[in-house]
Design an enzyme around this catalytic site. Structure first.
Site, PDB file in Angstrom:
ATOM      1  N   HIS A   2       0.840  -1.198   0.000  1.00 21.53           N
ATOM      2  CA  HIS A   2       0.000   0.000   0.000  1.00 21.53           C
ATOM      3  C   HIS A   2       0.876   1.250   0.000  1.00 21.53           C
ATOM      4  O   HIS A   2       2.091   1.178   0.135  1.00 21.53           O
ATOM      5  CB  HIS A   2      -0.993  -0.008   1.161  1.00 21.53           C
ATOM      6  CG  HIS A   2      -0.392   0.011   2.529  1.00 21.53           C
ATOM      7  ND1 HIS A   2       0.376  -1.025   3.030  1.00 21.53           N
ATOM      8  CD2 HIS A   2      -0.446   0.948   3.530  1.00 21.53           C
ATOM      9  CE1 HIS A   2       0.749  -0.746   4.268  1.00 21.53           C
ATOM     10  NE2 HIS A   2       0.278   0.447   4.585  1.00 21.53           N
TER      11      HIS A   2
ATOM     12  N   HIS B 257       1.203   3.869   2.016  1.00 17.04           N
ATOM     13  CA  HIS B 257       1.730   4.534   3.210  1.00 17.04           C
ATOM     14  C   HIS B 257       3.258   4.526   3.208  1.00 17.04           C
ATOM     15  O   HIS B 257       3.891   3.546   2.813  1.00 17.04           O
ATOM     16  CB  HIS B 257       1.178   3.886   4.473  1.00 17.04           C
ATOM     17  CG  HIS B 257      -0.261   4.218   4.708  1.00 17.04           C
ATOM     18  ND1 HIS B 257      -1.093   3.490   5.542  1.00 17.04           N
ATOM     19  CD2 HIS B 257      -1.041   5.234   4.209  1.00 17.04           C
ATOM     20  CE1 HIS B 257      -2.299   4.029   5.550  1.00 17.04           C
ATOM     21  NE2 HIS B 257      -2.293   5.073   4.757  1.00 17.04           N
TER      22      HIS B 257
ATOM     23  N   ASP C  94       5.757   4.222   5.252  1.00 14.87           N
ATOM     24  CA  ASP C  94       6.627   3.218   5.870  1.00 14.87           C
ATOM     25  C   ASP C  94       6.692   1.937   5.055  1.00 14.87           C
ATOM     26  O   ASP C  94       7.427   1.016   5.409  1.00 14.87           O
ATOM     27  CB  ASP C  94       6.199   2.920   7.308  1.00 14.87           C
ATOM     28  CG  ASP C  94       4.763   2.451   7.440  1.00 14.87           C
ATOM     29  OD1 ASP C  94       3.925   2.863   6.617  1.00 14.87           O
ATOM     30  OD2 ASP C  94       4.467   1.686   8.372  1.00 14.87           O
ATOM     31  N   HIS C  95       5.966   1.898   3.931  1.00  9.60           N
ATOM     32  CA  HIS C  95       5.998   0.735   3.053  1.00  9.60           C
ATOM     33  C   HIS C  95       6.537   1.054   1.657  1.00  9.60           C
ATOM     34  O   HIS C  95       6.763   0.124   0.882  1.00  9.60           O
ATOM     35  CB  HIS C  95       4.602   0.122   2.927  1.00  9.60           C
ATOM     36  CG  HIS C  95       4.098  -0.444   4.211  1.00  9.60           C
ATOM     37  ND1 HIS C  95       4.097  -1.804   4.485  1.00  9.60           N
ATOM     38  CD2 HIS C  95       3.602   0.153   5.324  1.00  9.60           C
ATOM     39  CE1 HIS C  95       3.612  -2.006   5.695  1.00  9.60           C
ATOM     40  NE2 HIS C  95       3.303  -0.833   6.226  1.00  9.60           N
TER      41      HIS C  95
ATOM     42  N   HIS D 159      -7.717  -1.921   5.382  1.00  2.00           N
ATOM     43  CA  HIS D 159      -6.869  -0.898   5.975  1.00  2.00           C
ATOM     44  C   HIS D 159      -7.472   0.451   5.596  1.00  2.00           C
ATOM     45  O   HIS D 159      -8.459   0.512   4.843  1.00  2.00           O
ATOM     46  CB  HIS D 159      -5.432  -1.053   5.459  1.00  2.00           C
ATOM     47  CG  HIS D 159      -4.415  -0.267   6.241  1.00  2.00           C
ATOM     48  ND1 HIS D 159      -4.398  -0.228   7.609  1.00  2.00           N
ATOM     49  CD2 HIS D 159      -3.373   0.507   5.819  1.00  2.00           C
ATOM     50  CE1 HIS D 159      -3.394   0.525   8.005  1.00  2.00           C
ATOM     51  NE2 HIS D 159      -2.756   0.992   6.941  1.00  2.00           N
TER      52      HIS D 159
ATOM     53  N   ASP E 207      -0.741  -4.073   5.887  1.00  2.72           N
ATOM     54  CA  ASP E 207      -1.491  -3.674   7.075  1.00  2.72           C
ATOM     55  C   ASP E 207      -2.949  -4.108   6.917  1.00  2.72           C
ATOM     56  O   ASP E 207      -3.537  -3.956   5.836  1.00  2.72           O
ATOM     57  CB  ASP E 207      -1.414  -2.163   7.267  1.00  2.72           C
ATOM     58  CG  ASP E 207       0.015  -1.699   7.550  1.00  2.72           C
ATOM     59  OD1 ASP E 207       0.913  -2.562   7.620  1.00  2.72           O
ATOM     60  OD2 ASP E 207       0.223  -0.483   7.696  1.00  2.72           O
TER      61      ASP E 207
ATOM     62  N   HIS F 121       6.017  -5.771  11.851  1.00  2.00           N
ATOM     63  CA  HIS F 121       5.386  -4.456  11.794  1.00  2.00           C
ATOM     64  C   HIS F 121       4.957  -4.020  13.193  1.00  2.00           C
ATOM     65  O   HIS F 121       3.820  -3.658  13.445  1.00  2.00           O
ATOM     66  CB  HIS F 121       4.186  -4.512  10.831  1.00  2.00           C
ATOM     67  CG  HIS F 121       3.664  -3.162  10.421  1.00  2.00           C
ATOM     68  ND1 HIS F 121       2.634  -2.535  11.079  1.00  2.00           N
ATOM     69  CD2 HIS F 121       4.002  -2.327   9.402  1.00  2.00           C
ATOM     70  CE1 HIS F 121       2.348  -1.382  10.483  1.00  2.00           C
ATOM     71  NE2 HIS F 121       3.175  -1.240   9.455  1.00  2.00           N
TER      72      HIS F 121
END
Length: 321
Positions: A62, A64, A66-67, A139, A210, A269
């Site tokens: 996805h 976001h 942090d990914h 998510h 997530d 995570h």
């Protein structure tokens, strides 16, 4: 089948955990696949034997940060290091739009073939020695899980059937075992699929982004040897945080894995609030996540650690390397 964690923290890095990235390698050969690419993933790679030039596919769960914030830097370094081989990028359309914006405003140039595939439930590609499919998750933005199934399993000849057809050992056997169809001198056509079978069960790993509803993975996890899933919180902290972030607790994931009879579970995570060693009396410890999950899951349970690798053996056992 080897799993190496390049980052295991949620949201932001800590002193000991980088943000999300997971490398998956087949049993033989140097090609590999990357699932997610958080900030500084390429720095983590410098501490492993993995070569970015042998990377065949990047699967982003996805948008976001942090990914995916590490994606432009990794792709740019591949360019600087002279990559010429094609690279496949899979993920939500927003990931491609983000990358295009970075390329435009930073004058980033990619000369090697970079193919983007928008992920959906019909995804079916082969890369890095794996057949890859996907399932949608729950998510606060579009998010996906990926199933990686070994695709390069040696074939085993059905010698008894070949002899019954009057075909004696010879060059034909080698062609069939390589998956090649052929025509005999008498005009008969032989199909490899009729006279071979897989020599062993393909290993399967499911790596999820997530997700606050593990049950959405039921179909993707059928026959899986390993599930890698976020356990951002323990159940009590998840209750305090509330449903808005749409993450899972260790309990929630462990219950699902036990119900599905998944033999191996690796949790990852983790919220930065969970520490390996306490600094103050009220600090939350990473071991609490393991303790909670163990109450509900009876299989092989591990907590991911940065730069740690696990092997799924041919008999489905999860071994720390």
């Amino acid at each position: 089948m080897k799993i190496t964690f390049l980052g295991t923290s949620s949201g932001a890095p800590t002193r000991y955990r980088n943000v999300s990235a997971t490398a998956v390698q087949p049993e033989h050969g140097k090609p590999w696949v990357l699932v997610d690419c958080g900030e500084a993933t390429q720095h983590q790679l410098l501490r492993t034997p993995l070569s970015p030039l042998k990377l065949e596919a990047i699967l982003i769960t996805h948008i976001h940060g942090d990914h995916c914030y590490g994606l432009p830097g990794l792709l740019a370094s591949c360019q600087l290091n002279g990559r010429t081989a094609p690279l496949t990028l899979v993920g939500p359309v927003a990931v491609w739009e983000y990358l295009q914006a970075v390329m435009q405003f930073t004058e980033m140039q990619i000369d090697y073939p970079l193919q983007f595939l928008a992920v959906d439930e019909r995804l079916d590609i082969t890369a890095g020695g794996f057949q890859i499919s996907a399932a949608a998750l729950s998510h606060r933005t579009e998010c996906w899980a990926y199933r990686l199934r070994e695709s390069q399993i040696p074939l085993q000849l059905d010698v008894q059937r070949l002899r019954a057809e009057g075909i004696s050992p010879g060059p034909e056997y080698a062609h069939l075992q390589r998956g090649e169809d052929l025509q005999l001198a008498d005009g008969r056509w032989l199909s490899s699929t009729d006279f071979t079978r897989l020599s062993r069960k393909p290993r399967v790993a499911v790596i999820a982004g997530d997700n606050d509803r593990p049950e959405l993975l039921a179909g993707l996890c059928q026959g899986a040897d390993l599930l890698v899933h976020e356990a951002t919180y323990t159940a009590d902290i998840l209750q305090q945080v509330g449903p808005e972030p749409q993450h899972s607790s260790a309990e929630r994931v462990a219950r699902f894995a036990e119900q599905q009879r998944i033999p191996n579970l690796i949790l990852t995570h983790f919220s930065p609030r969970y520490l390996s060693k306490p600094r103050r009396s009220n600090d939350r410890l990473i071991c609490e996540i393991r303790t909670e999950a163990r109450q509900y899951f009876n299989g092989q349970l591990q907590l991911a650690e940065d730069l740690a690798s696990w092997l799924i053996s041919r008999d489905g056992m999860l071994l720390r390397l």
